[in-house]
Design a protein around this motif. Structure first.
Motif, PDB file in Angstrom:
ATOM      1  N   GLU A   9      65.645  50.059  49.630  1.00 18.90           N
ATOM      2  CA  GLU A   9      65.699  48.894  50.526  1.00 18.90           C
ATOM      3  C   GLU A   9      65.036  49.136  51.877  1.00 18.90           C
ATOM      4  O   GLU A   9      65.682  49.117  52.918  1.00 18.90           O
ATOM      5  N   GLN A  10      63.764  49.382  51.857  1.00 22.66           N
ATOM      6  CA  GLN A  10      62.974  49.533  53.086  1.00 22.66           C
ATOM      7  C   GLN A  10      63.305  50.790  53.874  1.00 22.66           C
ATOM      8  O   GLN A  10      62.969  50.892  55.059  1.00 22.66           O
ATOM      9  N   LEU A  11      63.984  51.737  53.231  1.00 21.91           N
ATOM     10  CA  LEU A  11      64.232  53.012  53.911  1.00 21.91           C
ATOM     11  C   LEU A  11      63.682  54.148  53.064  1.00 21.91           C
ATOM     12  O   LEU A  11      63.805  54.136  51.838  1.00 21.91           O
ATOM     13  N   ARG A  12      63.078  55.109  53.734  1.00 23.33           N
ATOM     14  CA  ARG A  12      62.708  56.349  53.055  1.00 23.33           C
ATOM     15  C   ARG A  12      63.754  57.381  53.442  1.00 23.33           C
ATOM     16  O   ARG A  12      63.951  57.652  54.629  1.00 23.33           O
ATOM     17  N   ASN A  39      53.188  57.701  53.607  1.00 22.53           N
ATOM     18  CA  ASN A  39      53.167  56.253  53.418  1.00 22.53           C
ATOM     19  C   ASN A  39      54.606  55.802  53.218  1.00 22.53           C
ATOM     20  O   ASN A  39      55.500  56.606  53.116  1.00 22.53           O
ATOM     21  N   GLY A  40      54.761  54.481  53.139  1.00 19.77           N
ATOM     22  CA  GLY A  40      56.093  54.017  52.791  1.00 19.77           C
ATOM     23  C   GLY A  40      56.766  53.280  53.917  1.00 19.77           C
ATOM     24  O   GLY A  40      56.142  52.913  54.916  1.00 19.77           O
ATOM     25  N   PRO A  41      58.071  53.069  53.753  1.00 24.30           N
ATOM     26  CA  PRO A  41      58.832  52.227  54.677  1.00 24.30           C
ATOM     27  C   PRO A  41      58.746  52.709  56.124  1.00 24.30           C
ATOM     28  O   PRO A  41      58.520  53.887  56.374  1.00 24.30           O
ATOM     29  N   ALA A  71      54.228  55.255  66.616  1.00 26.80           N
ATOM     30  CA  ALA A  71      55.125  54.411  67.403  1.00 26.80           C
ATOM     31  C   ALA A  71      55.719  53.258  66.595  1.00 26.80           C
ATOM     32  O   ALA A  71      56.771  52.719  66.944  1.00 26.80           O
ATOM     33  N   GLU A  72      55.059  52.878  65.513  1.00 23.40           N
ATOM     34  CA  GLU A  72      55.510  51.711  64.736  1.00 23.40           C
ATOM     35  C   GLU A  72      56.661  52.043  63.786  1.00 23.40           C
ATOM     36  O   GLU A  72      57.332  51.152  63.286  1.00 23.40           O
ATOM     37  N   ARG A  73      56.825  53.342  63.512  1.00 18.39           N
ATOM     38  CA  ARG A  73      57.853  53.744  62.544  1.00 18.39           C
ATOM     39  C   ARG A  73      58.924  54.556  63.263  1.00 18.39           C
ATOM     40  O   ARG A  73      58.713  55.085  64.334  1.00 18.39           O
ATOM     41  N   LYS A  74      60.108  54.614  62.627  1.00 16.79           N
ATOM     42  CA  LYS A  74      61.233  55.270  63.291  1.00 16.79           C
ATOM     43  C   LYS A  74      61.849  56.344  62.401  1.00 16.79           C
ATOM     44  O   LYS A  74      61.810  56.226  61.171  1.00 16.79           O
ATOM     45  N   MET A  75      62.459  57.341  63.036  1.00 16.32           N
ATOM     46  CA  MET A  75      63.201  58.327  62.277  1.00 16.32           C
ATOM     47  C   MET A  75      64.644  58.362  62.761  1.00 16.32           C
ATOM     48  O   MET A  75      64.910  58.446  63.959  1.00 16.32           O
TER      49      MET A  75
END
Lengths: 112, 146
Positions: A9-12, A39-41, A71-75
């Motif tokens: 569900e949109q999480l890696r 790549n990926g969520p 910057a567009e992705r989060k951890m």
């Protein structure tokens, strides 16, 4: 460096299957993380519940992995054991990441 | 609390030497029955100290020598002396170990420089001397205080 990855569900979700992220494996960890998150969520949850110890090299490698997402992705970090949590608190890096005490807690929060 | 006689551990510097030394050292401390937090303090400070030796005192694996950790348990904690015969500390003194700022843009977040901060934050009375061809770092860890 053993990592296990699943996408939900949109999480890696990347689970570290090692006791330690220390100077001996920090580079290997960084490389493995790049492969698992290339790549990926947009949101990556790093499950550290099996990791009993990180040193400053391990901390640096986790920070590098987050920076490489851009910057567009989060951890987010989940399942920090006591000594690992302490390293994040002492260096104030706990203010940079979203930190969840359990993986289930992280998923519940992030999947909304 | 159990009385722990002084002991020493020596390991030849290598990629895996720090893990080996930490394992032996924590095993030797078992009679003290340290809490998770105390054991974490010991492991972190020693890991950072020994990583520095492997990386900076013995940078050439072909010329790697030994490092030694001597430990004496006293009323105010564990007194450690860590010695090696590698390269000297660059300025003849230990880095200040100031906290690295994390209040910056993502791209500027530090990926290093935490090691000496952790040592200086968690250990007491940290002192460095170069004696002949030997580095001598002494410190006290306020754990197992009687």
């Amino acid at each position: 460096m053993q990592l296990s990855t699943k996408t939900e569900e949109q999480l890696r979700i990347v689970s570290v299957k090692e006791d330690r992220i220390d100077a001996a494996v920090a580079l290997e960890f960084k490389d493995a993380m790049r492969v698992e998150t290339e790549n990926g969520p947009d949101t990556v949850v790093l499950d550290l519940s099996q990791v009993q110890f990180i040193d400053s090299s391990g901390l640096g490698a986790i920070v590098a992995a987050m920076k490489s997402l851009g910057a567009e992705r989060k951890m987010a970090l989940a399942g920090l054991t006591p000594t690992v949590e302490r390293v994040f608190q002492l260096t104030r890096m706990d203010t940079v990441f979203s930190v969840f005490s359990t993986l289930d807690g992280a998923l519940a929060e992030l999947q909304h | 609390m159990a009385n722990l006689p002084p002991f020493e551990i020596s390991v030849k510097s290598s990629d895996m030497a720090v893990r080996k030394a930490l394992g032996q050292f924590l095993h030797a401390l078992q009679p003290l029955e340290l809490s998770v937090e105390e054991a974490g303090t010991v492991e972190l400070v020693l890991a950072e100290t020994l990583n520095n030796i492997v990386e900076h005192a013995y940078p050439d694996p072909a010329k790697a020598g030994y490092f030694t950790i001597a430990c004496a348990h006293q009323k105010d904690g564990l007194h450690l002396q860590v010695t090696d015969q590698g390269l000297a500390m660059p300025d003849g003194t230990t880095p200040m170990g100031q906290r690295v700022s994390v209040d910056v843009e993502l791209g500027d977040l530090p990926e290093g420089g935490f090691g000496w901060f952790l040592i200086q934050d968690l250990a007491k009375d940290v002192s460095y001397q170069r004696v002949g061809s030997e580095n001598q770092l002494t410190m006290r860890l306020a754990v197992a205080v009687q």
